[in-house]
Design a protein around this motif. Structure first.
Motif, short mmCIF file in Angstrom:
data_model
loop_
_atom_site.label_atom_id
_atom_site.label_comp_id
_atom_site.label_asym_id
_atom_site.label_seq_id
_atom_site.Cartn_x
_atom_site.Cartn_y
_atom_site.Cartn_z
N TYR A 9 0.83 -1.20 0.00
CA TYR A 9 0.00 0.00 0.00
C TYR A 9 0.86 1.26 0.00
O TYR A 9 0.49 2.28 -0.57
CB TYR A 9 -0.99 -0.01 1.17
N GLN A 10 2.06 1.18 0.63
CA GLN A 10 2.95 2.34 0.69
C GLN A 10 3.51 2.70 -0.68
O GLN A 10 3.79 3.86 -0.95
CB GLN A 10 4.09 2.07 1.66
N GLY A 46 -8.40 -4.57 -1.13
CA GLY A 46 -8.35 -4.05 0.25
C GLY A 46 -7.06 -3.30 0.53
O GLY A 46 -7.05 -2.31 1.28
N THR A 47 -5.99 -3.74 -0.08
CA THR A 47 -4.70 -3.06 0.07
C THR A 47 -4.74 -1.70 -0.63
O THR A 47 -4.22 -0.71 -0.11
CB THR A 47 -3.56 -3.93 -0.51
N GLN A 49 -7.45 0.08 -0.99
CA GLN A 49 -8.29 0.92 -0.12
C GLN A 49 -7.47 1.52 1.02
O GLN A 49 -7.66 2.68 1.38
CB GLN A 49 -9.48 0.12 0.43
N ARG A 50 -6.55 0.73 1.56
CA ARG A 50 -5.69 1.23 2.63
C ARG A 50 -4.84 2.40 2.12
O ARG A 50 -4.67 3.41 2.79
CB ARG A 50 -4.80 0.12 3.18
N THR A 53 -6.97 5.46 1.72
CA THR A 53 -7.24 6.04 3.04
C THR A 53 -6.05 6.90 3.48
O THR A 53 -6.24 8.01 3.99
CB THR A 53 -7.53 4.94 4.07
N GLU A 54 -4.84 6.39 3.29
CA GLU A 54 -3.64 7.15 3.64
C GLU A 54 -3.57 8.47 2.85
O GLU A 54 -3.25 9.52 3.40
CB GLU A 54 -2.37 6.33 3.37
#
Length: 109
Positions: A9-10, A46-47, A49-50, A53-54
């Protein structure tokens, strides 16, 4: 930091933060869909989405349910403080909840 040490996700957060910072993505630009990003980066939705969100928490993007995520008008504003970002996040959450409630009321109405 090497790519191997970065969480999936980063990578998205870093890539899109840089694109926004460098002006490759400007205010109002629509980001690819969750599915498109998941396919592009080879990760689960889902990753993605994370990561979104960030990016929202950083004030770089905003999202509208059913429409997608967009580069924020204030993405380039380094002076945006935590309170302003928190208010913007709450406004987005209220809009999202209102849209969900409307959908439920139409379904049950």
């Amino acid at each position: 930091m090497s790519n191997e040490a970065v969480q999936p996700y980063q990578r998205i957060v870093q890539d899109y933060s840089e694109k926004i910072r460098l002006g490759r993505l400007t205010a109002g630009t629509k980001l690819p869909s969750t599915r498109e990003l998941a396919d592009e980066y080879g990760i689960a939705p889902g990753t993605v989405q994370r990561a979104l969100t960030e990016l929202r928490n950083a004030g770089l993007i905003y999202s509208h349910q059913g429409r997608g995520s967009f580069v924020s008008d204030t993405a380039g504003d380094a002076d945006q403080d935590a309170t302003t970002r928190a208010i913007r996040t709450l406004e987005e959450q209220v809009a999202d909840l209102a849209a969900r409630l409307e959908k439920i009321e139409k379904r049950n109405g």
